[in-house]
Design a protein around this motif. Structure first.
Motif, PDB file in Angstrom:
ATOM      1  N   MET A   1       0.760  -1.267  -0.023  1.00 48.80           N
ATOM      2  CA  MET A   1      -0.131  -0.165   0.087  1.00 48.80           C
ATOM      3  C   MET A   1       0.793   1.249   0.050  1.00 48.80           C
ATOM      4  O   MET A   1       1.979   1.117   0.508  1.00 48.80           O
ATOM      5  CB  MET A   1      -0.775  -0.064   1.092  1.00 48.80           C
ATOM      6  CG  MET A   1      -1.706   1.299   1.280  1.00 48.80           C
ATOM      7  SD  MET A   1      -2.939   0.812   2.698  1.00 48.80           S
ATOM      8  CE  MET A   1      -4.517   0.276   2.152  1.00 48.80           C
ATOM      9  N   ILE A   2       0.571   2.378  -0.772  1.00 53.05           N
ATOM     10  CA  ILE A   2       1.321   3.545  -1.028  1.00 53.05           C
ATOM     11  C   ILE A   2       0.841   4.637  -0.266  1.00 53.05           C
ATOM     12  O   ILE A   2      -0.602   4.844  -0.327  1.00 53.05           O
ATOM     13  CB  ILE A   2       1.328   3.826  -2.207  1.00 53.05           C
ATOM     14  CG1 ILE A   2       2.025   2.984  -3.275  1.00 53.05           C
ATOM     15  CG2 ILE A   2       2.037   5.099  -2.363  1.00 53.05           C
ATOM     16  CD1 ILE A   2       2.377   2.996  -4.603  1.00 53.05           C
ATOM     17  N   LEU A   3       1.182   5.293   0.672  1.00 55.18           N
ATOM     18  CA  LEU A   3       0.709   6.412   1.464  1.00 55.18           C
ATOM     19  C   LEU A   3       1.190   7.747   0.590  1.00 55.18           C
ATOM     20  O   LEU A   3       2.208   7.890   0.056  1.00 55.18           O
ATOM     21  CB  LEU A   3       1.333   6.460   2.959  1.00 55.18           C
ATOM     22  CG  LEU A   3       1.073   7.765   3.362  1.00 55.18           C
ATOM     23  CD1 LEU A   3      -0.347   7.992   3.927  1.00 55.18           C
ATOM     24  CD2 LEU A   3       1.943   7.812   4.767  1.00 55.18           C
ATOM     25  N   ILE A   4      -0.182   8.403   0.062  1.00 57.75           N
ATOM     26  CA  ILE A   4       0.271   9.766  -0.330  1.00 57.75           C
ATOM     27  C   ILE A   4      -0.134  10.951   0.430  1.00 57.75           C
ATOM     28  O   ILE A   4      -1.525  10.998   0.945  1.00 57.75           O
ATOM     29  CB  ILE A   4      -0.558   9.854  -1.600  1.00 57.75           C
ATOM     30  CG1 ILE A   4      -0.065   8.527  -2.586  1.00 57.75           C
ATOM     31  CG2 ILE A   4      -0.182  10.930  -2.464  1.00 57.75           C
ATOM     32  CD1 ILE A   4      -0.896   8.290  -3.662  1.00 57.75           C
ATOM     33  N   THR A   5       0.549  11.698   1.034  1.00 63.04           N
ATOM     34  CA  THR A   5       0.208  12.925   1.907  1.00 63.04           C
ATOM     35  C   THR A   5      -0.146  13.932   1.097  1.00 63.04           C
ATOM     36  O   THR A   5       0.392  14.138  -0.203  1.00 63.04           O
ATOM     37  CB  THR A   5       1.009  13.209   2.950  1.00 63.04           C
ATOM     38  OG1 THR A   5       2.299  13.887   2.284  1.00 63.04           O
ATOM     39  CG2 THR A   5       1.777  12.034   3.763  1.00 63.04           C
ATOM     40  N   THR A  26      -4.034   2.837  -2.260  1.00 64.17           N
ATOM     41  CA  THR A  26      -3.402   4.018  -1.823  1.00 64.17           C
ATOM     42  C   THR A  26      -4.134   4.399  -0.561  1.00 64.17           C
ATOM     43  O   THR A  26      -5.295   4.079  -0.432  1.00 64.17           O
ATOM     44  CB  THR A  26      -3.609   5.198  -2.770  1.00 64.17           C
ATOM     45  OG1 THR A  26      -5.057   5.395  -3.200  1.00 64.17           O
ATOM     46  CG2 THR A  26      -2.728   4.986  -4.219  1.00 64.17           C
ATOM     47  N   LEU A  27      -3.277   4.893   0.194  1.00 66.51           N
ATOM     48  CA  LEU A  27      -3.838   5.545   1.695  1.00 66.51           C
ATOM     49  C   LEU A  27      -3.546   7.016   1.488  1.00 66.51           C
ATOM     50  O   LEU A  27      -2.507   7.294   1.042  1.00 66.51           O
ATOM     51  CB  LEU A  27      -2.961   4.931   2.905  1.00 66.51           C
ATOM     52  CG  LEU A  27      -3.366   5.206   4.152  1.00 66.51           C
ATOM     53  CD1 LEU A  27      -4.611   5.031   4.729  1.00 66.51           C
ATOM     54  CD2 LEU A  27      -2.454   4.635   5.039  1.00 66.51           C
ATOM     55  N   THR A  28      -4.594   7.813   2.114  1.00 64.40           N
ATOM     56  CA  THR A  28      -4.115   9.286   1.562  1.00 64.40           C
ATOM     57  C   THR A  28      -4.279  10.023   2.861  1.00 64.40           C
ATOM     58  O   THR A  28      -5.126   9.615   3.766  1.00 64.40           O
ATOM     59  CB  THR A  28      -4.915   9.962   0.441  1.00 64.40           C
ATOM     60  OG1 THR A  28      -6.236   9.432   0.740  1.00 64.40           O
ATOM     61  CG2 THR A  28      -4.428   9.295  -1.096  1.00 64.40           C
ATOM     62  N   LEU A  40      -9.752  14.009  -4.578  1.00 66.98           N
ATOM     63  CA  LEU A  40      -9.285  12.424  -4.228  1.00 66.98           C
ATOM     64  C   LEU A  40      -9.734  11.427  -4.992  1.00 66.98           C
ATOM     65  O   LEU A  40     -10.922  11.568  -5.635  1.00 66.98           O
ATOM     66  CB  LEU A  40      -9.679  12.211  -2.716  1.00 66.98           C
ATOM     67  CG  LEU A  40      -9.077  13.050  -1.581  1.00 66.98           C
ATOM     68  CD1 LEU A  40      -9.994  12.619  -0.370  1.00 66.98           C
ATOM     69  CD2 LEU A  40      -7.592  12.680  -1.459  1.00 66.98           C
ATOM     70  N   PRO A  41      -8.996  10.584  -5.431  1.00 70.90           N
ATOM     71  CA  PRO A  41      -9.525   9.304  -6.365  1.00 70.90           C
ATOM     72  C   PRO A  41     -10.513   8.633  -5.557  1.00 70.90           C
ATOM     73  O   PRO A  41     -10.640   8.576  -4.022  1.00 70.90           O
ATOM     74  CB  PRO A  41      -7.963   8.528  -6.680  1.00 70.90           C
ATOM     75  CG  PRO A  41      -7.177   8.897  -5.442  1.00 70.90           C
ATOM     76  CD  PRO A  41      -7.473  10.211  -4.946  1.00 70.90           C
ATOM     77  N   LYS A  42     -11.305   7.786  -6.214  1.00 65.37           N
ATOM     78  CA  LYS A  42     -12.328   7.384  -5.287  1.00 65.37           C
ATOM     79  C   LYS A  42     -12.243   5.956  -4.372  1.00 65.37           C
ATOM     80  O   LYS A  42     -12.621   5.871  -3.584  1.00 65.37           O
ATOM     81  CB  LYS A  42     -13.568   6.784  -6.494  1.00 65.37           C
ATOM     82  CG  LYS A  42     -14.357   7.954  -6.839  1.00 65.37           C
ATOM     83  CD  LYS A  42     -15.647   7.678  -7.650  1.00 65.37           C
ATOM     84  CE  LYS A  42     -16.481   8.850  -8.267  1.00 65.37           C
ATOM     85  NZ  LYS A  42     -16.566   8.828  -9.683  1.00 65.37           N
ATOM     86  N   ASN A  43     -11.330   5.279  -4.856  1.00 63.85           N
ATOM     87  CA  ASN A  43     -10.933   4.125  -4.104  1.00 63.85           C
ATOM     88  C   ASN A  43      -9.837   4.301  -3.204  1.00 63.85           C
ATOM     89  O   ASN A  43      -9.467   3.316  -2.540  1.00 63.85           O
ATOM     90  CB  ASN A  43     -10.316   2.956  -5.014  1.00 63.85           C
ATOM     91  CG  ASN A  43     -11.467   2.812  -6.254  1.00 63.85           C
ATOM     92  OD1 ASN A  43     -12.650   2.816  -5.817  1.00 63.85           O
ATOM     93  ND2 ASN A  43     -10.960   2.411  -7.397  1.00 63.85           N
ATOM     94  N   THR A  44      -9.469   5.337  -2.672  1.00 66.95           N
ATOM     95  CA  THR A  44      -8.692   5.640  -1.726  1.00 66.95           C
ATOM     96  C   THR A  44      -8.971   5.592  -0.137  1.00 66.95           C
ATOM     97  O   THR A  44     -10.321   5.690   0.017  1.00 66.95           O
ATOM     98  CB  THR A  44      -7.928   6.992  -1.824  1.00 66.95           C
ATOM     99  OG1 THR A  44      -6.628   7.013  -1.120  1.00 66.95           O
ATOM    100  CG2 THR A  44      -8.552   8.084  -1.452  1.00 66.95           C
ATOM    101  N   ILE A  45      -8.246   5.340   0.617  1.00 63.85           N
ATOM    102  CA  ILE A  45      -8.783   5.307   2.048  1.00 63.85           C
ATOM    103  C   ILE A  45      -8.087   6.539   2.542  1.00 63.85           C
ATOM    104  O   ILE A  45      -6.866   6.865   2.479  1.00 63.85           O
ATOM    105  CB  ILE A  45      -8.099   4.114   2.938  1.00 63.85           C
ATOM    106  CG1 ILE A  45      -8.379   2.710   2.411  1.00 63.85           C
ATOM    107  CG2 ILE A  45      -8.465   4.245   4.524  1.00 63.85           C
ATOM    108  CD1 ILE A  45      -7.623   1.715   2.974  1.00 63.85           C
ATOM    109  N   LEU A  46      -8.953   7.570   3.358  1.00 60.61           N
ATOM    110  CA  LEU A  46      -8.668   8.902   3.389  1.00 60.61           C
ATOM    111  C   LEU A  46      -8.280   8.914   5.207  1.00 60.61           C
ATOM    112  O   LEU A  46      -9.143   8.356   5.961  1.00 60.61           O
ATOM    113  CB  LEU A  46      -9.600   9.959   3.125  1.00 60.61           C
ATOM    114  CG  LEU A  46      -9.404  11.317   3.627  1.00 60.61           C
ATOM    115  CD1 LEU A  46      -8.005  12.027   3.159  1.00 60.61           C
ATOM    116  CD2 LEU A  46     -10.770  12.241   3.490  1.00 60.61           C
TER     117      LEU A  46
END
Lengths: 306, 306
Positions: A1-5, A26-28, A40-46
């Protein structure tokens, strides 16, 4: 999983969408201080919060992250002088907290959005990654301190890359934020008032990098094994564009726009452009979009936003 | 009135006493994290608190300060890794807060205790003020960021000097603090246990500067009109002393002491010494005490402390 801040921001969201499209989970994180939820993209965890808050970062404990892309941060040199402590928290404390998390969780890769502002004003151009760093704004000091922290924490298990982004522009840039992004500020003013207010000389120049080219760099770094524990790369088009040339390009599409020169801002660099040889040599990356084309694309996008 | 931060610490207190003796009125800040109340001169006004807390700095509003000597700060590279955020607050936020105060109150002069640690490891020695900065500890990153902040805030009204202090030693150094001060650590161990535990190689080397020589630099800077808005100076004796030579000097006075080499500490520089040409050229300063003499004086003092 990639974290994007900063995934709700201009650059972060473009990266998040691209990685989502490539099939990455992705995790954001975003605090929506300047970014938009709709970015934000739809499938991300925020995770909603500020990366400079230990509480926000502690929420990462529950996720299996292998790569961190740290693109959150107050991004204006001008604004950094209004609230130095907030800028420090946003641009430096956040990096320390993420590094601490990376160390505890055995993260493998950390890509950091640094800035060409760490160079300050140089007579010998283009600047290379070996050029002396002489930050002129509090923002730039924070970015440079973060680079140093990243260098210290990097090792053969945690590979780190600091990207010194030059003036990134393009569709998706926040036209409502008149404190950040030279081109987006001019364009927003031109579209709204038919007048561009230039803070400082028309002879100043920048190295304009189109957003798609930046996204490509990040995708390359995410998908390639890195050999060095720590590297710094300029993300630059490698040629200067004067403020007056930017305005000419805008006028070429929008017709007659008046221009008013007003007082410059504290800590503003006069002119800079960067070598992109290192990124070309090590990863075969080459920017594809020249400023004339890029500005046209951006204006077309901006006109659709009205 | 002169503000001295960290006035209960080793260097700060020596400066405070010297300036008091020269007839200056002093205002002091200390949080007594490592310093001692008994170190403060008698006639000073004390604000008890942490320089990284806005509340502490806000108490300065009531005083007419013209010169700031910022010598407070967590002073161990090793300790900086234990609590990075605390180190950042102590060594960088404090500087930002004091600069903000200096700007609001029209302070004329700001002298900052930076560190040789900003250089990191260099092959070309001695380092000069123009040598590249490559900080290896979080502590060093904070010191360098503070230098940059000071440079940005300096101007013809606010003259700033960053002093890159090399290894300062001498009477008054805290023998109870085994995390800071190479010589004082060795000496404390030798006096207490008859054994010196050396963290890292005996071949490492440092540039030892006697406390009285540092006090003289600060007195010179306080009493002289400064021409440049911003300057950086090495405060160095300009020759290397190996760890094993330090131990030989200690043994020469205390007799047989056993030595145990143990694991080095994170972010420790291997060896460094600095040029002191700039300070000599601009202010006629020359260090007076060589390490052999200085170590003897320090041991005599330390033996009296037992």
């Amino acid at each position: 999983m990639i974290l994007i801040t900063g995934a709700a921001g201009f650059i972060g969201s473009a990266i998040a969408h691209s990685l989502n499209n490539l099939g990455f989970k992705t995790l954001t994180i975003d605090n929506f201080s300047t970014g938009y939820r709709s970015n934000l993209p739809k499938n991300t965890i925020l995770i909603e919060g500020d990366c400079g808050d230990p509480e926000t970062i502690s929420q990462l404990q529950n996720y299996n992250v292998d790569t961190i892309l740290h693109f959150a941060g107050q991004s204006s040199g001008e604004v950094s002088f209004n609230d130095p402590l907030a800028d420090q928290k946003s641009n430096t404390t956040s990096t320390l907290l993420l590094l601490n998390y990376a160390k505890l969780k055995g993260i493998r890769k950390f890509i950091y959005a640094s800035s060409m502002s760490v160079y300050g004003d140089h007579e010998n151009l283009p600047v290379t990654e070996e050029s002396v760093t002489m930050p002129k704004s509090l923002y730039a000091v924070g970015k440079l301190a973060s680079e140093h922290y990243l260098n210290i924490y990097s090792n053969s298990d945690l590979k780190v890359v600091s990207l010194r982004l030059f003036n990134v522009y393009g569709p998706g840039q926040n036209l409502a934020n008149l404190k950040q992004g030279m081109l987006s500020i001019y364009l927003a003013q031109a579209l709204k008032d038919g007048q561009i207010k230039v803070k400082g000389s028309l002879e100043r120049f920048r190295d304009l990098v189109y957003i798609d080219d930046v996204v490509e760099v990040v995708s390359l770094l995410v998908t390639t094994d890195l050999s060095n524990p720590y590297s710094v790369y300029n993300v630059a088009n490698a040629y200067p564009v004067k403020v007056k040339e930017m305005i000419t390009s805008i006028k070429a599409v929008l017709g007659n726009i008046s221009v008013k020169e007003i007082e410059g801002t504290q800590g503003d660099q006069f002119g800079i452009f960067g070598s992109n040889y290192s990124l070309m040599k090590d990863f075969g990356w080459k920017p594809k979009i020249k400023h004339i084309t890029g500005i046209k694309k951006m204006i077309a996008w901006a006109q659709n936003q009205r």
